[in-house]
Enzyme design. Structure first.
Site, PDB file in Angstrom:
ATOM      1  N   TYR A 415       0.796  -1.229  -0.198  1.00  0.00           N
ATOM      2  CA  TYR A 415      -0.058  -0.348   0.367  1.00  0.00           C
ATOM      3  C   TYR A 415       0.786   1.628  -0.100  1.00  0.00           C
ATOM      4  CZ  TYR A 415      -3.395  -3.324   3.089  1.00  0.00           C
ATOM      5  OH  TYR A 415      -4.268  -4.007   3.039  1.00  0.00           O
ATOM      6  N   HIS A 490      -9.156   1.798   2.602  1.00  0.00           N
ATOM      7  CA  HIS A 490      -9.127   2.429   4.257  1.00  0.00           C
ATOM      8  C   HIS A 490      -9.706   3.614   4.133  1.00  0.00           C
ATOM      9  CE1 HIS A 490      -6.110  -0.742   4.653  1.00  0.00           C
ATOM     10  NE2 HIS A 490      -6.551  -1.669   5.178  1.00  0.00           N
ATOM     11  N   ASN A 538      -3.109   0.056   8.256  1.00  0.00           N
ATOM     12  CA  ASN A 538      -4.308  -0.570   8.237  1.00  0.00           C
ATOM     13  C   ASN A 538      -5.061   0.645   8.862  1.00  0.00           C
ATOM     14  OD1 ASN A 538      -2.577  -2.862   7.141  1.00  0.00           O
ATOM     15  ND2 ASN A 538      -4.626  -3.418   7.076  1.00  0.00           N
TER      16      ASN A 538
HETATM   17  C1  LIG Z   1     -13.243  -5.761   3.488  1.00  0.00           C
HETATM   18  C2  LIG Z   1     -12.040  -4.839   3.815  1.00  0.00           C
HETATM   19  C3  LIG Z   1     -11.112  -5.033   5.315  1.00  0.00           C
HETATM   20  C4  LIG Z   1     -10.967  -4.593   5.213  1.00  0.00           C
HETATM   21  N1  LIG Z   1      -9.092  -5.079   6.065  1.00  0.00           N
HETATM   22  C5  LIG Z   1      -8.483  -4.202   6.814  1.00  0.00           C
HETATM   23  C6  LIG Z   1      -7.142  -4.668   7.543  1.00  0.00           C
HETATM   24  O1  LIG Z   1      -7.005  -5.939   7.753  1.00  0.00           O
HETATM   25  N2  LIG Z   1      -6.818  -4.078   9.090  1.00  0.00           N
HETATM   26  C7  LIG Z   1      -8.222  -3.057   9.201  1.00  0.00           C
HETATM   27  O2  LIG Z   1      -7.125  -2.196   9.779  1.00  0.00           O
HETATM   28  N3  LIG Z   1      -8.420  -1.854   8.523  1.00  0.00           N
HETATM   29  C8  LIG Z   1      -9.320  -3.378   7.609  1.00  0.00           C
HETATM   30  N4  LIG Z   1     -10.417  -2.740   7.027  1.00  0.00           N
HETATM   31  C9  LIG Z   1     -11.028  -1.056   7.535  1.00  0.00           C
HETATM   32  C10 LIG Z   1     -11.640  -1.149   8.536  1.00  0.00           C
HETATM   33  O3  LIG Z   1     -12.448  -2.782   8.837  1.00  0.00           O
HETATM   34  C11 LIG Z   1     -12.210   0.245   8.444  1.00  0.00           C
HETATM   35  O4  LIG Z   1     -11.331   1.084   8.731  1.00  0.00           O
HETATM   36  C12 LIG Z   1     -13.058  -0.148   9.917  1.00  0.00           C
HETATM   37  O5  LIG Z   1     -13.887  -0.774  10.148  1.00  0.00           O
HETATM   38  C13 LIG Z   1     -14.123   1.600   9.715  1.00  0.00           C
HETATM   39  O6  LIG Z   1     -14.432   1.654  11.228  1.00  0.00           O
HETATM   40  P1  LIG Z   1     -15.537   2.593  10.749  1.00  0.00           P
HETATM   41  O7  LIG Z   1     -15.951   2.408  12.732  1.00  0.00           O
HETATM   42  O8  LIG Z   1     -15.222   4.020  10.732  1.00  0.00           O
HETATM   43  O9  LIG Z   1     -16.427   2.518   9.975  1.00  0.00           O
HETATM   44  P2  LIG Z   1     -17.564   0.846   9.275  1.00  0.00           P
HETATM   45  O10 LIG Z   1     -16.522  -0.558   9.772  1.00  0.00           O
HETATM   46  O11 LIG Z   1     -17.758   1.276   8.098  1.00  0.00           O
HETATM   47  O12 LIG Z   1     -18.601   0.406  10.873  1.00  0.00           O
HETATM   48  C14 LIG Z   1     -19.882   1.114  10.303  1.00  0.00           C
HETATM   49  C15 LIG Z   1     -21.243   0.826  10.532  1.00  0.00           C
HETATM   50  O13 LIG Z   1     -22.208   1.361  10.281  1.00  0.00           O
HETATM   51  C16 LIG Z   1     -23.502   0.632   9.637  1.00  0.00           C
HETATM   52  N5  LIG Z   1     -24.078   2.139   9.355  1.00  0.00           N
HETATM   53  C17 LIG Z   1     -23.876   2.894   7.752  1.00  0.00           C
HETATM   54  N6  LIG Z   1     -24.843   2.553   7.537  1.00  0.00           N
HETATM   55  C18 LIG Z   1     -25.964   3.121   8.328  1.00  0.00           C
HETATM   56  C19 LIG Z   1     -27.486   3.737   8.227  1.00  0.00           C
HETATM   57  N7  LIG Z   1     -27.578   4.735   7.779  1.00  0.00           N
HETATM   58  N8  LIG Z   1     -27.657   3.258   9.031  1.00  0.00           N
HETATM   59  C20 LIG Z   1     -27.798   2.596  10.707  1.00  0.00           C
HETATM   60  N9  LIG Z   1     -26.345   1.771  10.695  1.00  0.00           N
HETATM   61  C21 LIG Z   1     -25.680   2.462   9.455  1.00  0.00           C
HETATM   62  C22 LIG Z   1     -22.443  -0.220   9.242  1.00  0.00           C
HETATM   63  O14 LIG Z   1     -23.884  -1.331   8.701  1.00  0.00           O
HETATM   64  C23 LIG Z   1     -21.801  -0.371   9.933  1.00  0.00           C
HETATM   65  O15 LIG Z   1     -21.669  -1.123  11.266  1.00  0.00           O
HETATM   66  C24 LIG Z   1     -11.368  -3.061   6.257  1.00  0.00           C
HETATM   67  C25 LIG Z   1     -12.630  -2.622   6.271  1.00  0.00           C
HETATM   68  C26 LIG Z   1     -12.781  -4.027   4.419  1.00  0.00           C
HETATM   69  C27 LIG Z   1     -14.418  -3.201   3.802  1.00  0.00           C
END
Ligand SMILES: Cc1cc2nc3c(=O)[nH]c(=O)nc-3n(C[C@H](O)[C@H](O)[C@H](O)COP(=O)(O)OP(=O)(O)OC[C@H]3O[C@@H](n4cnc5c(N)ncnc54)[C@H](O)[C@@H]3O)c2cc1C
Ligand SMILES: *[C@@H]1O[C@H](CO)[C@@H](O)[C@H](O)[C@H]1NC(C)=O
Ligand SMILES: *[C@@H]1O[C@H](CO)[C@@H](O)[C@H](O)[C@H]1NC(C)=O
Ligand SMILES: *[C@@H]1O[C@H](CO)[C@@H](O)[C@H](O)[C@H]1NC(C)=O
Ligand SMILES: *[C@@H]1O[C@H](CO)[C@@H](O)[C@H](O)[C@H]1NC(C)=O
Ligand SMILES: *[C@@H]1O[C@H](CO)[C@@H](O)[C@H](O)[C@H]1NC(C)=O
Ligand SMILES: *[C@@H]1O[C@H](CO)[C@@H](O)[C@H](O)[C@H]1NC(C)=O
Ligand SMILES: *[C@@H]1O[C@H](CO)[C@@H](O)[C@H](O)[C@H]1NC(C)=O
Ligand SMILES: *[C@@H]1O[C@H](CO)[C@@H](O)[C@H](O)[C@H]1NC(C)=O
Ligand SMILES: *[C@@H]1O[C@H](CO)[C@@H](O)[C@H](O)[C@H]1NC(C)=O
Ligand SMILES: *[C@@H]1O[C@H](CO)[C@@H](O)[C@H](O)[C@H]1NC(C)=O
Length: 557
Positions: A415, A490, A538
């Site tokens: 990355y 990410h 990550n």
């Molecule tokens: C496939 C994948 C692989 C990854 N691999 C890694 C890794 O190996 N290591 C790492 O560090 N990071 C990794 N990441 C990144 C990491 O998971 C994210 O940076 C992190 O999850 C972001 O957290 P967040 O709380 O900002 O949002 P999210 O994790 O996106 O959580 C948002 C939540 O809000 C909910 N939501 C959304 N809209 C609504 C709505 N309108 N009403 C109610 N609920 C809603 C969703 O369902 C979700 O549960 C990966 C991400 C993905 C998708």
């Protein structure tokens, strides 16, 4: 699972709505019910940020409702598709099955269908489906571009609160052994010969130049960790906490600059959940989910609010629209994939036989001794380096290294990370019901392309070195590798935190340094969307650190 008295009130709310007029909130055809129960805090989104925020709120005995659009992925959160060999576990729980989620159909079940890039719509958010790579942020991740109040010395206590509950581990097997580390011995041996050094990435997170480490995974007690496992059970012990799954928040309901509740959509239709007097809404729907909720709430560029309106969302009257650069400046790590044939004898874990229950050796070691390859994630080595392009900007790189199809093939997921200068623009599609990229966030600047080219050239030179006994597979030249980049997933920065109020000319920030949306009295954002910069590793660890820091500021503001 915690059962709330709320569900029965949905029906009651429908009756109330028939009797009382909510027409001023809904000029259009649909009538919505309004909840009788009110909350001090409504947290939107049950990903890592939302669970952390809701749990810390519950600790203060404020009444908090956590709303998640997806379902629970573990037995304790309601899932029932368990493994054939252990009916207390789903494939989500077992670290060694993190590469098998597509194979068992869970990736497609849990991924969102309305976001520009890949995002998870399941309780636990991205941490439920990711590869669990857990990189503690280096100090520069905060010190370079975050504003005053958000430097490493400011957020370090929040990081320590996170690591106390959710530290990650490089040695997840209970017997203290590492399994299947052929890649590490081959690649570390090679990197030593070209002058790189082995580091302990947790003890020395700032060592990010020509450094490599054992991978650290978001694993605890031999299972996939993350706030779903490390915070949610604590929240569920509190009477002031309620979780509802299967509840999508369409928009924040507001009177001018004051949020009064949220409009939700469930299998039962649309209704409104109200805040208590002086209550607050905290958005944690992710880097693509939170901008969408803001557009629908009349907050963002005028064109996006107009699209939401034409899609049938009851946005506020135009005089109450708040013009902020929501969606502008979204960033991600581009990935460059390089596969290298080595003379090693390692290969991918056969997850099909683990799922089928025929790999009895690995299953028994896991089930009976909490040990073995199933306690580990996919990767076997992680490396970092940096370079300086002619724009004098220092850009960092991370390589996450594991096996892939074919014996002895080393898959390097490299990355470009902290320091990159490209960003994209997140908008609504023409139908107004999904986010899309107007501009993709990858390799938009000459500096990024030059720096990435130099980095890839260095890798190609390394692995073409005849003394090393490697051969590059697939794309073998620098321009082909550069052009075949994929999304790092990410995403950050679509609701940037900063001191320059985005309502003003040239202002770029959507939330202030207390994570409050500019122009609103009681609406906050705590997820990856507020990060003004990309981390070196990550994203999940720094996302959790920032959620811990943000909710502390919100609770004391
Ligand atoms: C496939 C994948 C692989 C990854 N691999 C890694 C890794 O190996 N290591 C790492 O560090 N990071 C990794 N990441 C990144 C990491 O998971 C994210 O940076 C992190 O999850 C972001 O957290 P967040 O709380 O900002 O949002 P999210 O994790 O996106 O959580 C948002 C939540 O809000 C909910 N939501 C959304 N809209 C609504 C709505 N309108 N009403 C109610 N609920 C809603 C969703 O369902 C979700 O549960 C990966 C991400 C993905 C998708
Ligand atoms: C399993 O869960 C699904 C989705 O939540 C549900 O529809 C189904 O009825 C459940 N099955 C059983 C046997 O409980
Ligand atoms: C958005 O609307 C279009 C057109 O009505 C529809 O085809 C599509 O499935 C919708 N997308 C989502 C994510 O709801
Ligand atoms: C829908 O309403 C029924 C009956 O009141 C209730 O049991 C169920 O939990 C509700 N579903 C959601 C997702 O709110
Ligand atoms: C390279 O590896 C092959 C096996 O794949 C081995 O036969 C050969 O001796 C190795 N060459 C060197 C120079 O180490
Ligand atoms: C993996 O295991 C399955 C079932 O045991 C088997 O059918 C398949 O051939 C194996 N795959 C590989 C690549 O060895
Ligand atoms: C299933 O997994 C749980 C959690 O790891 C473990 O405690 C239990 O012993 C396992 N059950 C069986 C039947 O192996
Ligand atoms: C980069 O730094 C060098 C040396 O300090 C300087 O000469 C050069 O002008 C700088 N280039 C840019 C684009 O700032
Ligand atoms: C594999 O290649 C390495 C590096 O050239 C060499 O030292 C080693 O002997 C080779 N191993 C085998 C089994 O050929
Ligand atoms: C680089 O590789 C691509 C794809 O394999 C090929 O089409 C292209 O001609 C190569 N370019 C050079 C300069 O070798
Ligand atoms: C905004 O930026 C433009 C172009 O850089 C500049 O001309 C203008 O003075 C700036 N306006 C304010 C209010 O800072």
């Amino acid at each position: 699972m915690h059962h709330s008295p709320f569900t029965s009130l949905v029906a009651l709310g429908s009756l109330l709505a028939a009797a009382t007029s909510t027409a001023h909130q809904f000029p259009s055809t649909h009538a919505s019910s309004v909840s009788e129960e009110t909350y001090d805090y409504i947290v939107v989104g049950g990903g890592p940020s939302g669970i952390i925020a809701a749990e810390r709120i519950a600790e203060t005995n404020k009444k908090v409702l956590l709303l998640e659009r997806g379902t629970g992925p573990t037995v304790s959160t309601g899932a029932n598709k368990t493994l054939s060999w252990n009916d207390t576990l789903t494939p989500i729980d077992v670290p060694g099955l993190s590469t098998a989620l597509s194979e068992v159909g869970l990736f497609s079940e849990y991924v969102c269908d309305d976001t520009a890039g890949t995002a998870a719509c399941v309780l636990g958010g991205g941490c439920t489906i990711n590869y669990m790579v857990f990189v503690h942020p280096q100090e520069a991740d905060f010190n370079d571009k975050w504003p005053q109040g958000w430097k490493w010395s400011d957020v370090e206590p929040a990081a320590n609160r996170l690591y106390e509950r959710n530290p990650g581990t490089s040695l997840p097997s209970a017997d203290g052994k590492r399994y299947d580390y052929g890649i590490y011995s081959i690649l570390s041996g090679f990197l030593d010969t070209v002058g790189w050094k082995a580091v302990d990435q947790v003890a020395n997170p700032n060592e990010k130049y020509q450094a490599y480490s054992y991978p650290v995974w978001n694993v605890k007690d031999e299972k996939r960790a993350g706030p779903l496992r490390t915070y949610l059970p604590l929240a569920q012990q509190s009477k002031s906490f309620t979780l509802r799954t299967g509840v999508k928040v369409n928009r924040v309901v507001r009177t001018g600059s004051t949020a009064t509740g949220v409009e939700i959509q469930t299998a039962n239709g649309t209704s409104i959940v109200q805040l208590a007097p002086n209550g607050r809404v905290v958005l944690a729907a992710g880097a693509m989910g939170s901008p969408h909720v803001l557009f629908n709430s009349g907050i963002g560029p005028q064109a996006e609010i107009a699209k939401a309106q034409s899609a049938g969302i009851s946005v506020p009257a135009e005089k109450d629209w708040i013009s902020l650069p929501v969606g502008a400046g979204i960033k991600d790590h581009p990935i460059f994939l390089v596969n290298v044939q080595s003379n090693g004898t390692f290969s991918l874990l056969n997850t099909t036989s683990v799922v089928a229950g025929t790999d009895t050796a690995d299953i028994e070691l896991y089930d009976e001794q909490d040990s073995g390859i199933l306690t580990q994630g996919r990767h076997r080595l992680v490396f970092w380096t940096s370079n300086v392009a002619s724009d004098n900007v220092t850009r960092f790189y991370q390589g996450s290294v594991g096996a892939t199809t074919g014996e002895g093939v080393i898959a390097i997921t490299a990355y470009m990370t902290h320091g990159l200068t490209s960003s994209g623009t997140l908008v609504l599609n023409d139908a107004g019901n999904a986010t899309v990229f107007e501009t993709v966030p990858y390799l938009q600047t000459a500096g990024d392309r030059e720096a990435a080219t130099d980095f890839i050239q260095q890798m190609v030179d390394y692995y073409n070195n005849p003394a090393a006994n490697f051969s590059i597979q697939g794309y073998t030249n620098v321009s082909a590798i550069l052009d075949s980049y994929t999304a790092g997933i990410h995403f950050v920065g679509s609701n940037k935190l900063g001191t320059d109020d985005g309502r003003l000319a040239n202002g770029t920030s959507v939330v202030d340094t207390n994570a409050k949306v500019y122009g609103m009295d009681n609406l906050y954002v705590v997820d990856a969307s507020i990060h003004p910069d990309l981390p070196t590793g990550n994203a999940q660890a720094i996302v959790m650190v920032v959620a811990e820091a943000a909710i502390a500021k919100i609770l004391s503001a």
